[in-house]
Design an enzyme around this catalytic site. Structure first.
Site, PDB file in Angstrom:
ATOM      1  N   ASP A 120       0.841  -1.195   0.000  1.00  0.00           N
ATOM      2  CA  ASP A 120       0.000   0.000   0.000  1.00  0.00           C
ATOM      3  C   ASP A 120       0.883   1.254   0.000  1.00  0.00           C
ATOM      4  O   ASP A 120       2.047   1.210   0.412  1.00  0.00           O
ATOM      5  CB  ASP A 120      -0.881   0.028   1.256  1.00  0.00           C
TER       6      ASP A 120
HETATM    7  N1  URA Z   1      -1.275  -5.873   3.980  1.00  0.00           N
HETATM    8  C1  URA Z   1      -1.776  -4.605   3.954  1.00  0.00           C
HETATM    9  O1  URA Z   1      -2.808  -4.324   4.528  1.00  0.00           O
HETATM   10  N2  URA Z   1      -1.070  -3.687   3.277  1.00  0.00           N
HETATM   11  C2  URA Z   1       0.097  -3.934   2.644  1.00  0.00           C
HETATM   12  O2  URA Z   1       0.701  -3.036   2.067  1.00  0.00           O
HETATM   13  C3  URA Z   1       0.583  -5.254   2.684  1.00  0.00           C
HETATM   14  C4  URA Z   1      -0.126  -6.205   3.364  1.00  0.00           C
END
Ligand code: URA
Length: 246
Positions: free
Chosen positions: A102
């Site tokens: 993310d």
């Molecule tokens: N899980 C999440 O919620 N975000 C990420 O970036 C990776 C795994």
């Protein structure tokens, strides 16, 4: 392979610039000046130098990036900086991140042009472990760890069993989480399902690959031969000859 193509593939100039420079005598092969851009060279055995600099031919490149928060895991975007923008311009051709973190997640991201390896590592059938460090708003409990271990049901699917190790349990808890799949916002959604909020997330490991503690956020380096060998073994691939490091 033609000499001008060899050099153009390694992003040291455009094909027409390189043809001109080869004709000017700025390129040597095995120590001899070669003025024919169409000269046949062997990418494995020939030593090619341009402006006195040795140019190693690489089929595949592999970088470990410590992704900072605020950049997206994409190859290009009109408005937002991408993880590829963190690499120097002459290394950006054809490379992409293996999987996504993310925008606000930090940590380990593999960047490569090796589609086969990426595909193997991301295959839902392979269940490559991904380990994260997270800070959670709320007291994380043993019951939460048991829920992770038995597979948390989300709206659209039930997560595979995951490991939750509690490092500190408090108003703001610190945990290590290992998941074996990589669904959108997965860790955030797993904690949300337990009534808790992820306030910081950093990936530490993917399969055999471990984030280099020397890399500050935004920094990258090439994988070592050993790191590459282990990843390829995990993916069931052999890459020795294609990945020649400088
Ligand atoms: N899980 C999440 O919620 N975000 C990420 O970036 C990776 C795994």
């Amino acid at each position: 392979m033609r000499l001008d193509k060899y050099l153009a593939d390694m992003n040291v100039g455009t094909r027409s610039e390189l043809k001109r420079d080869i004709r000017k005598g700025l390129v040597t092969v095995g120590g001899s000046v070669i003025k024919d851009p169409g000269k046949n060279v062997d990418p494995v055995t020939d030593e090619v130098c341009y402006l006195g600099r040795k140019i190693v031919y690489e089929t595949f490149v592999y970088y470990m990036l410590n992704k900072p928060a605020g950049v997206i895991s994409a190859t290009d975007d009109k408005r937002t900086k991408t993880v590829i923008d963190l690499l120097p311009e002459d290394r950006r051709k054809d490379i992409f991140p293996v999987g996504r973190l993310d925008k606000d997640t930090e940590g380990l991201l593999l960047i490569t042009n090796d589609g086969e390896l990426a595909h193997a590592l991301l295959s839902p059938r392979r269940h490559v472990d991904k380990k994260y460090y997270a800070r959670i708003r709320g007291v994380v409990t043993r019951e939460d760890a048991l829920a992770f271990a038995s597979g948390i049901p989300l709206k659209d699917f039930t997560c595979m069993p995951a490991d939750l190790v509690i490092e500190r349990s408090s108003e703001i808890s610190e945990v290590l989480v290992t998941i074996r799949e990589g669904k959108f916002h997965q860790i955030k959604r797993m904690f949300e399902a337990l009534g808790k909020e992820v306030i910081y997330l950093k990936r530490l490991e993917m399969g055999s690959l471990i984030l280099d503690g020397e890399l500050a956020p935004g920094e990258f380096r090439r994988l070592t031969e050993e790191e590459l060998r282990s990843l390829c073994a995990l993916a069931g691939l052999s890459r020795e000859s294609g990945a020649r490091q400088e």
